[in-house]
Design a protein around this motif. Structure first.
Motif, PDB file in Angstrom:
ATOM      1  N   SER A   1       7.028   3.380   5.175  1.00  0.00           N
ATOM      2  CA  SER A   1       5.773   4.004   4.281  1.00  0.00           C
ATOM      3  C   SER A   1       5.579   5.410   4.999  1.00  0.00           C
TER       4      SER A   1
ATOM      5  N   ARG B   1       5.641   8.969   2.868  1.00  0.00           N
ATOM      6  CA  ARG B   1       4.515  10.006   3.107  1.00  0.00           C
ATOM      7  C   ARG B   1       3.175   8.903   2.629  1.00  0.00           C
ATOM      8  N   SER B   2       3.053   7.953   2.532  1.00  0.00           N
ATOM      9  CA  SER B   2       1.927   6.979   2.315  1.00  0.00           C
ATOM     10  C   SER B   2       1.315   6.307   3.268  1.00  0.00           C
TER      11      SER B   2
ATOM     12  N   ARG C   1       1.087  -1.177  -0.041  1.00  0.00           N
ATOM     13  CA  ARG C   1      -0.029   0.024  -0.144  1.00  0.00           C
ATOM     14  C   ARG C   1       0.707   1.243  -0.035  1.00  0.00           C
ATOM     15  N   THR C   2       2.195   1.054  -0.204  1.00  0.00           N
ATOM     16  CA  THR C   2       2.995   2.483  -0.221  1.00  0.00           C
ATOM     17  C   THR C   2       3.388   2.552  -1.619  1.00  0.00           C
TER      18      THR C   2
ATOM     19  N   THR D   1      -1.235   5.936   6.066  1.00  0.00           N
ATOM     20  CA  THR D   1      -2.461   6.316   6.623  1.00  0.00           C
ATOM     21  C   THR D   1      -3.281   5.415   7.345  1.00  0.00           C
ATOM     22  N   ILE D   2      -4.043   5.901   8.314  1.00  0.00           N
ATOM     23  CA  ILE D   2      -4.836   4.846   9.236  1.00  0.00           C
ATOM     24  C   ILE D   2      -5.736   3.762   8.699  1.00  0.00           C
ATOM     25  N   ASP D   3      -6.471   4.335   7.498  1.00  0.00           N
ATOM     26  CA  ASP D   3      -6.972   3.665   6.768  1.00  0.00           C
ATOM     27  C   ASP D   3      -6.280   2.357   6.128  1.00  0.00           C
ATOM     28  N   GLY D   4      -4.893   2.767   5.393  1.00  0.00           N
ATOM     29  CA  GLY D   4      -4.073   1.692   4.930  1.00  0.00           C
ATOM     30  C   GLY D   4      -3.479   0.797   5.872  1.00  0.00           C
TER      31      GLY D   4
END
Length: 433
Positions: free
Chosen positions: A260, A264-265, A76-77, A267-270
């Motif tokens: 990550s 800067r990729s 997800r990064t 996120t809490i959702d990720g």
């Protein structure tokens, strides 16, 4: 006669369940229950409980969800973009150009993820549109990505290698050491094939070439450096003896989160998605292990493994002939089962044969990973083929034809591994001293 009937019933039940779409783990459990009910008087519930607990309670298996989680975080990064842009300047001048990036990026991500399908998806997400924009042949884009993506099963940390080690009671750290040189060797074989193809098609193969200035090159190298440090930290901690596979996996998760954040990729959702993704994958693998363990017990009650081992032993096969037969067997099996299921389903029968033939189990683990890799690109059940079909929109026949040369490359590499087994056994011997 009873054993023959047992084999027929076991196989018929299993393939009927798989054919109607039952989950692999559930199909294995159901087949075992049917076999226990028909051929033994042992208590089914008690046997299942003891076997499943034994299969799941191994401390070594704790590395599995951690390595899967590490790969999920990095998936997800911006890793695919970083790998492509960071490796492109170094590989574009080789014959075949940026096709080598498919191999190089797959090898690098394999050293982080341990999953073949995740490797294909992550690298392909960036490389497919980039290579298409530069007029690379579609067949070579798909073929190289399909073959190189299988490195996720071989280059440590490999999820399948962890399962193999737990199944045959071998050291995961030593298996990782054994797989490193063959993993790099197979990547080199893929690159040699690309260079050979480029030479044979030099008259028609004219892709667009990028011009990269020094400042851009330095930035891309800087972006790639944290990834290489993460790989070095995880693998190096295992090889140096500083950390066990489980401890190194935990280190990898922390490193993946930090990476990550650097990109800067994060996120809490990720982050939550990565947790759920690792839970789903781990639960699937554990269910398969549960089913395979109970099925092995049920088959053991009927005497099938012993009878089969005695039958093959009576053939008095040479070690090379045994390897040839096993290669053909696993390639055929791979047409119908995924690689992980092939490993856990067959080891109860295959392990005694291999040990009796005198093969080093570290070497055999590497050999098995390569043969299982072939299952990832053989129709109709080839996970890499399905991933690529979803990413490219091409039909399965086109993707299978594009992948076939890489299948042949793996066949050649198996011959090379048989001729030079030290490729798998040398590193564990050196680092264990």
């Amino acid at each position: 006669m009873t054993e023959t009937l047992s084999v027929i019933i076991f196989l018929s039940t299993l393939f009927i369940l798989l054919g109607i779409g039952v989950w692999v783990g559930a199909a294995l459990l159901t087949t075992a229950i049917v076999g226990m009910f028909l051929f033994t008087s042992a208590p089914i519930g008690d046997s299942m409980a003891v076997t499943i607990w034994g299969e799941q309670s191994s401390w070594t298996l704790t590395a599995l969800p951690l390595f899967i989680w590490m790969g999920e975080i990095l998936f997800r990064t911006k890793l695919s973009e970083t790998l492509f842009k960071g490796l492109a300047p170094f590989l574009r001048k080789l014959p075949g150009g940026l096709l080598h990036v498919n191999v190089g990026a797959s090898a690098v991500f394999a050293a982080i993820s341990g999953s073949s399908a995740a490797t294909v998806a992550t690298v392909g997400k960036m490389s497919i549109p980039e290579l298409r924009a530069r007029d690379y042949p579609e067949k070579m884009i798909i073929g190289t990505l399909s073959g190189a993506g299988t490195l996720g099963l071989l280059i440590p940390p490999s999820i399948s290698m962890i399962i193999f080690g737990v199944t045959v009671n071998e050291s995961i750290s030593k298996l990782f050491m054994a797989a490193m040189l063959p993993g790099l060797g197979l990547a080199i074989f893929f690159m040699i094939y690309i260079m050979g193809w480029s030479f044979l098609n030099r008259g028609t193969f004219k892709p667009k070439i990028d011009i990269i200035d020094t400042e851009t090159l330095a930035k891309r190298i800087g972006d790639l450096l944290p990834v290489l440090i993460l790989i070095g930290g995880v693998i190096g901690s295992i090889y140096s003896g500083i950390a066990t596979a489980t401890e190194a996996a935990a280190l990898g998760v922390v490193g993946a989160i930090l990476l990550s954040m650097i990109q800067r990729s994060f996120t809490i959702d990720g982050f939550l998605e990565s947790i759920m993704g690792s839970v789903r994958t781990t639960a699937m693998i554990m269910l398969i292990l549960m089913g395979a363990g109970f099925l092995s017990l049920a088959m053991g009650f009927t005497g099938i493994p012993r009878a089969l081992a005695e039958t093959i032993g009576a053939w008095e096969l040479s070690p090379l002939m045994l390897i040839l037969i096993l290669t053909i067997f696993y390639i055929i099996l791979g047409c119908f089962l995924d690689g992980l299921s092939s490993i856990v389903l067959t080891m109860a029968v295959i392990e005694p044969l291999v040990r009796a033939a005198g093969f080093d189990m570290l070497w055999f683990g590497v050999y098995l990973m390569i043969v299982v890799e072939m299952a990832q690109i053989t129709p109709p059940i080839g996970f890499n083929l399905f991933v690529l079909q979803g990413m490219t929109g091409k039909d399965m026949a086109f993707i299978s034809k594009a992948s076939f040369p890489m299948f042949l490359v793996m066949c050649v590499f198996i011959v090379f591994l048989v001729l030079f087994p030290q490729m798998a056994t040398w590193l564990p011997e050196v680092l264990s001293k």
